[in-house]
Design an enzyme around this catalytic site. Structure first.
Site, PDB file in Angstrom:
ATOM      1  N   HIS A   1       1.786   2.032  -3.178  1.00 49.80           N
ATOM      2  CA  HIS A   1       0.876   2.654  -4.028  1.00 49.80           C
ATOM      3  C   HIS A   1       1.247   4.235  -4.098  1.00 49.80           C
ATOM      4  CE1 HIS A   1      -2.888  -0.246  -3.031  1.00 49.80           C
ATOM      5  NE2 HIS A   1      -1.726  -0.937  -3.629  1.00 49.80           N
TER       6      HIS A   1
ATOM      7  N   ASP B   1       0.900  -1.321   0.066  1.00 49.96           N
ATOM      8  CA  ASP B   1      -0.010   0.090   0.009  1.00 49.96           C
ATOM      9  C   ASP B   1       0.873   1.056   0.035  1.00 49.96           C
ATOM     10  OD1 ASP B   1      -2.350   1.844   0.467  1.00 49.96           O
ATOM     11  OD2 ASP B   1      -3.545   0.048   1.259  1.00 49.96           O
TER      12      ASP B   1
END
Length: 457
Positions: free
Chosen positions: A314, A280
């Protein structure tokens, strides 16, 4: 940027609290004062120095390899000894299976080179529930694997490894209906101002995974040198804490919601010389969701991130989407995203009509990246994820976004340089890009709406 390491000795009367109990301990702690250059007023950061304090090896308290029960007791007893006058708990070389670890004031948990602290995958080993939070909402949940609440002068150090086993947590990655109903309840409890002690999220269906490391309402915190492998949820959660240095750590965590570091409503933070390989966001700055941020009224503020490497993730830096308490005075300087990073954005600011709060004085400079999936800068004021259909908007509060400065940024390939979806009622203001270069763009380079005073040169 530079750090001036000045050593000052202070007599510190430390108060350590846990749950509803409190106790008082006295200690002489050497404090390192860290001076940090920033384009805003950045206070000196005080962190504890344990160099000359006693050491407590868990072997002396009955630890045995592969014995979870003995190791857990040994670590707890060593921490209890170290907290009295200050000291370091030594995890020696080898693999040490353990349950949760609850730190105390004046304690340095030191993972020796060649040591692996291996955390049980059994959720029962992280009970009873503790005062924590889930995606910006306070609750009682499974204990973080390493948990510190209301402490002063605390550290995790050493060149060894802390590792989470994911066999059970992986089964909790999906979000089936019972889980969604549980977080819906939590959201509504926060909206209705239900006391946190009544927001019990430990049951058979909620499955709210715990953070790996959480410093909750702590002061004078150091995390240094360690390697972190895997995490049930967010990896390092700095919550309502201040005077924090995180340096030279190496994180690899590719499970669901595996942010690297999440400063949330925390202040006076330095993150430097770290390596991130995430499933993430590498770093995500937050400040509470909706009523929680409004109630606690503590912005994330005075945070410097420098000399870091992002191998995957991300976003290099995400701000939000939980930012109801506000985010201000952030510097990201001299960071690199490698060729395999697969980042979506380098800087992504995300909020929605329910958040309120503000984002201001963000400085993002001297960044080198390869390909990005989307673009260099993204700002989106309509990011709701699962909340869009899970609960309706009860209170509408827009987010002020202003004074966003990017300078000396280079990336090879992406869709765009900027894509700003501002709020028509409160446009983003004063977004300035200087020497920001995307070598190859596959879409229109500037895709902005509802922005006032956008400068790109």
């Amino acid at each position: 940027m530079k750090s001036n390491w000045l050593i000052a000795t202070f007599l510190i009367l430390c108060f350590s609290t846990y749950g509803q109990s409190s106790f008082q301990k006295s200690s002489v702690i050497i404090m390192d004062k860290i001076e940090v250059d920033a384009p805003f007023e950045m206070p000196d950061i005080l962190i504890p120095n344990f160099r000359n304090l006693p050491k407590y090896n868990i072997l002396d308290f009955g630890a045995e390899p592969n014995d979870k029960e003995k190791n857990s007791r040994a670590i707890e007893e060593a921490i209890n000894r170290a907290t009295a006058k200050g000291g370091t708990v030594i995890i020696p070389p080898g693999e040490w299976l353990t349950k949760k670890i609850h730190l105390k004031s004046n304690v340095n948990l030191h993972i020796s080179q060649g040591a692996t602290l291996l955390f049980s995958e059994d959720p029962q080993d992280y009970l009873p529930a503790v005062f924590s939070s889930w995606e910006g909402l306070e609750c009682y949940n499974y204990s973080p694997l390493i948990y510190a609440f209301g402490l002063k002068n605390v550290a995790i150090s050493g060149k060894g490894t802390i590792k989470a086993q994911l066999d059970i947590w992986k089964k909790w990655f999906p979000r089936p209906k019972p889980h969604m109903e549980s977080i819906k309840n939590l959201y509504n409890w926060a909206q209705d101002e239900i006391p946190v002690e009544k927001r019990i999220m430990v049951n058979d269906t909620a499955n709210l995974r715990p953070q790996f490391i959480q410093f909750n309402r702590c002061e004078n915190v150091l995390i240094e040198d360690i390697k972190i492998r895997n995490s049930p949820f967010w990896t390092v959660h700095l919550y309502l804490s201040k005077d924090i240095v995180v340096r030279n750590i190496d994180i690899y965590a590719h499970g669901h919601n595996n942010d690297g570091i999440d400063p949330e409503m925390s202040q006076n933070v330095l993150i430097e010389n770290c390596v991130f390989d995430q499933g993430d966001d590498a770093i995500a700055i937050k400040s509470g969701r909706n009523p929680e941020g409004w109630r606690l009224q503590t912005p994330s503020k005075n945070i410097v991130i420098r000399n870091c490497t992002m191998k995957d993730g991300h976003q290099l830096l995400a701000i939000g989407s939980e930012l109801s308490g506000g985010v201000e005075n952030i510097l990201v300087d001299n960071c690199v995203a490698g060729s395999g990073a697969k980042l979506m954005h380098l800087l992504f600011i995300k909020t929605n009509e329910r958040m309120g709060g503000y984002v201001k004085n963000i400085y993002f400079k001297n960044i080198i990246a390869q390909d990005v999936q989307d673009g260099i800068l993204g700002i989106d004021t309509d990011v709701l994820y699962q909340w869009r259909t899970l609960v309706s908007t009860r209170i509408k509060k827009t987010t002020l976004i202003e004074n966003i400065f990017l300078e000396n940024i280079q990336a090879k390939k992406g869709k765009f340089v900027t894509k700003i979806n501002g709020n028509p009622e409160l446009p983003a203001q004063n977004v300035v890009l200087k020497n920001v270069y995307l070598e190859n763009s596959t879409q229109e380079r500037i895709q902005n709406k509802h922005v006032s005073n956008f400068i790109y040169n």
